[in-house]
Design an enzyme around this catalytic site. Structure first.
Site, PDB file in Angstrom:
ATOM      1  N   TYR A 142       0.829  -1.210   0.000  1.00 50.44           N
ATOM      2  CA  TYR A 142       0.000   0.000   0.000  1.00 50.44           C
ATOM      3  C   TYR A 142       0.864   1.262   0.000  1.00 50.44           C
ATOM      4  O   TYR A 142       0.448   2.289  -0.505  1.00 50.44           O
ATOM      5  CB  TYR A 142      -0.897   0.038   1.240  1.00 50.44           C
ATOM      6  CG  TYR A 142      -2.234  -0.621   1.081  1.00 50.44           C
ATOM      7  CD1 TYR A 142      -2.346  -1.955   0.734  1.00 50.44           C
ATOM      8  CD2 TYR A 142      -3.411   0.105   1.294  1.00 50.44           C
ATOM      9  CE1 TYR A 142      -3.577  -2.560   0.612  1.00 50.44           C
ATOM     10  CE2 TYR A 142      -4.652  -0.489   1.180  1.00 50.44           C
ATOM     11  CZ  TYR A 142      -4.726  -1.819   0.830  1.00 50.44           C
ATOM     12  OH  TYR A 142      -5.947  -2.412   0.706  1.00 50.44           O
ATOM     13  N   LYS A 192       2.795 -15.457   2.481  1.00 50.75           N
ATOM     14  CA  LYS A 192       2.936 -16.234   1.240  1.00 50.75           C
ATOM     15  C   LYS A 192       4.423 -16.563   1.111  1.00 50.75           C
ATOM     16  O   LYS A 192       5.086 -16.237   0.123  1.00 50.75           O
ATOM     17  CB  LYS A 192       2.397 -15.404   0.059  1.00 50.75           C
ATOM     18  CG  LYS A 192       2.289 -16.139  -1.253  1.00 50.75           C
ATOM     19  CD  LYS A 192       1.237 -17.222  -1.290  1.00 50.75           C
ATOM     20  CE  LYS A 192       1.321 -18.012  -2.580  1.00 50.75           C
ATOM     21  NZ  LYS A 192       0.441 -19.203  -2.597  1.00 50.75           N
ATOM     22  N   ASP A 224      -3.462 -18.207   0.781  1.00 50.85           N
ATOM     23  CA  ASP A 224      -4.488 -18.908  -0.013  1.00 50.85           C
ATOM     24  C   ASP A 224      -5.177 -19.977   0.838  1.00 50.85           C
ATOM     25  O   ASP A 224      -6.410 -20.117   0.829  1.00 50.85           O
ATOM     26  CB  ASP A 224      -3.903 -19.494  -1.309  1.00 50.85           C
ATOM     27  CG  ASP A 224      -2.612 -20.280  -1.111  1.00 50.85           C
ATOM     28  OD1 ASP A 224      -2.044 -20.255   0.006  1.00 50.85           O
ATOM     29  OD2 ASP A 224      -2.152 -20.931  -2.072  1.00 50.85           O
ATOM     30  N   ASP A 248      -6.485  -6.780   4.240  1.00 53.90           N
ATOM     31  CA  ASP A 248      -7.601  -6.118   3.568  1.00 53.90           C
ATOM     32  C   ASP A 248      -8.538  -7.171   2.978  1.00 53.90           C
ATOM     33  O   ASP A 248      -9.755  -7.144   3.177  1.00 53.90           O
ATOM     34  CB  ASP A 248      -7.060  -5.207   2.458  1.00 53.90           C
ATOM     35  CG  ASP A 248      -8.177  -4.512   1.696  1.00 53.90           C
ATOM     36  OD1 ASP A 248      -9.081  -3.975   2.357  1.00 53.90           O
ATOM     37  OD2 ASP A 248      -8.154  -4.527   0.455  1.00 53.90           O
ATOM     38  N   ASP A 252     -12.531  -8.704   4.614  1.00 56.82           N
ATOM     39  CA  ASP A 252     -13.828  -8.664   3.924  1.00 56.82           C
ATOM     40  C   ASP A 252     -14.437 -10.069   3.876  1.00 56.82           C
ATOM     41  O   ASP A 252     -15.631 -10.255   4.080  1.00 56.82           O
ATOM     42  CB  ASP A 252     -13.684  -8.140   2.487  1.00 56.82           C
ATOM     43  CG  ASP A 252     -13.825  -6.627   2.395  1.00 56.82           C
ATOM     44  OD1 ASP A 252     -13.525  -5.941   3.394  1.00 56.82           O
ATOM     45  OD2 ASP A 252     -14.233  -6.125   1.325  1.00 56.82           O
TER      46      ASP A 252
HETATM   47  C1  IPM Z   1     -10.352  -0.792   4.046  1.00 61.34           C
HETATM   48  C2  IPM Z   1     -10.578  -0.178   2.693  1.00 61.34           C
HETATM   49  C3  IPM Z   1      -9.369   0.666   2.346  1.00 61.34           C
HETATM   50  C4  IPM Z   1      -8.176  -0.254   2.289  1.00 61.34           C
HETATM   51  C5  IPM Z   1      -9.486   1.507   1.067  1.00 61.34           C
HETATM   52  C6  IPM Z   1     -10.712   2.389   1.079  1.00 61.34           C
HETATM   53  C7  IPM Z   1      -8.256   2.308   0.800  1.00 61.34           C
HETATM   54  O1  IPM Z   1     -10.820  -1.149   1.736  1.00 61.34           O
HETATM   55  O2  IPM Z   1     -10.226  -0.035   5.021  1.00 61.34           O
HETATM   56  O3  IPM Z   1     -10.296  -2.012   4.147  1.00 61.34           O
HETATM   57  O4  IPM Z   1      -7.933  -0.896   1.269  1.00 61.34           O
HETATM   58  O5  IPM Z   1      -7.467  -0.344   3.299  1.00 61.34           O
HETATM   59 MN    MN Z   2     -10.917  -3.178   2.567  1.00 67.39          MN
END
Ligand code: IPM
Ligand code: MN
Length: 356
Positions: A142, A192, A224, A248, A252
């Site tokens: 990042y 990884k 993975d 990240d 999710d």
């Molecule tokens: C998160 C979001 C951010 C990230 C974006 C909006 C930059 O997806 O906080 O997980 O990738 O960290």
């Molecule tokens: Mn995110």
């Protein structure tokens, strides 16, 4: 008692309504606990691009650097999709993380009994799962060197560099160990290492760091495989510690396993003021209609009280109030089912406040 300063950054899309609902809850708990909170409003993301031409204005930066904690809604939306990459709304979040030194992102994924039915996985697989993802937040790909476009041998290419230093790895692993010590004592370090040099260093440093924590059990997992284990056996995890990019993606995935991404809070912490935000996005398609679920943001205020203000009892009260309201059958539209009571974003905030 001294006044604690909280900067609220609504951001874009549903950000305004969810932070308003969360503030109602924070106000109520503060009143009950005799805590003096002073709120100030700041702009970031698309809202700041529209007002100031940049996603993270200087005045926002100076406010957040001089406060106790930041509450953020969400940033971004299609309106700003075509702006140049260096002023994208997301730059605001990355800039805030870097400016405040927020190197650790904590994302707790708790599958409450009430919401087991909402998980895309079978109840017997998810019921009782309780995972804390500790994501490194100010390093890795990042923030590595990057090139948007260059030509090599007549071909256009772009690249991003993944780089981790020993101190960056050891401090995030320490954070994971400290969190695990208050939980089940198990840390899974995700990398990884079969392919990436930065992951091999990560693994080596994780190994060495955990040795200093008696009673913490460390295991390593390739990313993975971790993605697969999260859906096969989420109950096997306690604390997951991983890099910025892997964290990240995995958070999710884990959030949706828990039933809804709308319910998951997060804390980004470092050496200065912490930043608290739900993990979902700005959902521009439903903005301004009272449809958004404010619980992820409300639970983020509980983390704010716990990690930045050291108000542990007040934090617990918010979490208990959320559970009570859900147990009574109140749901925003994303989680509504026949037989339950549908409420708006604002009503959900008020209900949680009433149950404190
Ligand atoms: C998160 C979001 C951010 C990230 C974006 C909006 C930059 O997806 O906080 O997980 O990738 O960290
Ligand atoms: Mn995110």
């Amino acid at each position: 008692m001294s006044t604690r300063k909280v900067v609220v950054i609504p951001g874009d899309g549903i950000g305004t309504e969810i932070t308003e609902a969360a503030q109602v809850v924070l106000d109520k708990v503060a009143k009950k606990a005799g805590l003096k909170l002073e709120f100030s409003l700041a702009y970031a993301g698309g809202a700041a691009i529209d007002r100031n031409g940049v996603p993270l204005p200087e005045e926002t930066l100076s406010l957040v650097k001089n406060c106790d904690a930041v509450l953020l809604g969400a940033v971004g939306g299609p309106k700003w999709d075509s702006v140049s990459p260096d002023i994208r709304p997301e730059k605001a979040i990355l800039g805030l993380r870097k400016a405040l030194g927020l190197y650790a992102n904590l994302r707790p994924i708790r599958v409450s009994e009430i919401l087991t039915d909402y998980s895309p996985l079978k109840s017997e697989i998810v019921a009782g799962a309780d995972i804390l993802i500790v994501r490194e937040l100010t390093g890795g790909i990042y923030f590595g060197e990057k090139c948007e476009s260059e030509t090599a041998d007549g071909v256009e290419q772009a690249w991003d560099k993944e780089l981790y230093s020993v101190p960056e790895i050891s401090r995030i692993v320490r954070m994971a160990c400290e969190a695990a010590a208050k939980r089940k004592g198990r840390v899974t370090s995700v990398d990884k290492a079969n392919v990436l040099a930065s992951s091999r260093l990560w693994r080596r440093v994780a190994e060495g760091t955990v040795k200093n924590y008696a009673g913490i059990e460390l295991n390593h997992m390739y990313v993975d495989n971790c993605a697969m284990q999260l859906v096969l056996a989420p109950k096997k995890f306690d604390v997951i510690v991983t890099s910025n990019l892997f964290g990240d993606i995995l958070s999710d995935e884990a959030a949706v396993i828990a039933g809804s991404i709308g319910m998951i809070p997060s804390a980004s912490i470092g050496d200065g003021p912490g930043l608290y935000e739900p993990i979902h996005g700005s959902a521009p398609d439903i903005a301004g209609q009272g449809l958004a679920n404010p619980i992820g943001t409300i639970l983020s205020t509980a983390m704010l009280l716990r990690y930045s203000l050291n108000e542990l009892v007040a934090a617990d009260k918010i979490e208990q109030a959320v559970d009570k309201v859900l147990a009574k059958g109140y749901r925003t539209q994303d989680l509504y089912k026949a037989g339950l009571t549908k409420v708006s974003t604002e009503e959900m905030g008020r209900l949680v406040a009433e149950h404190i």
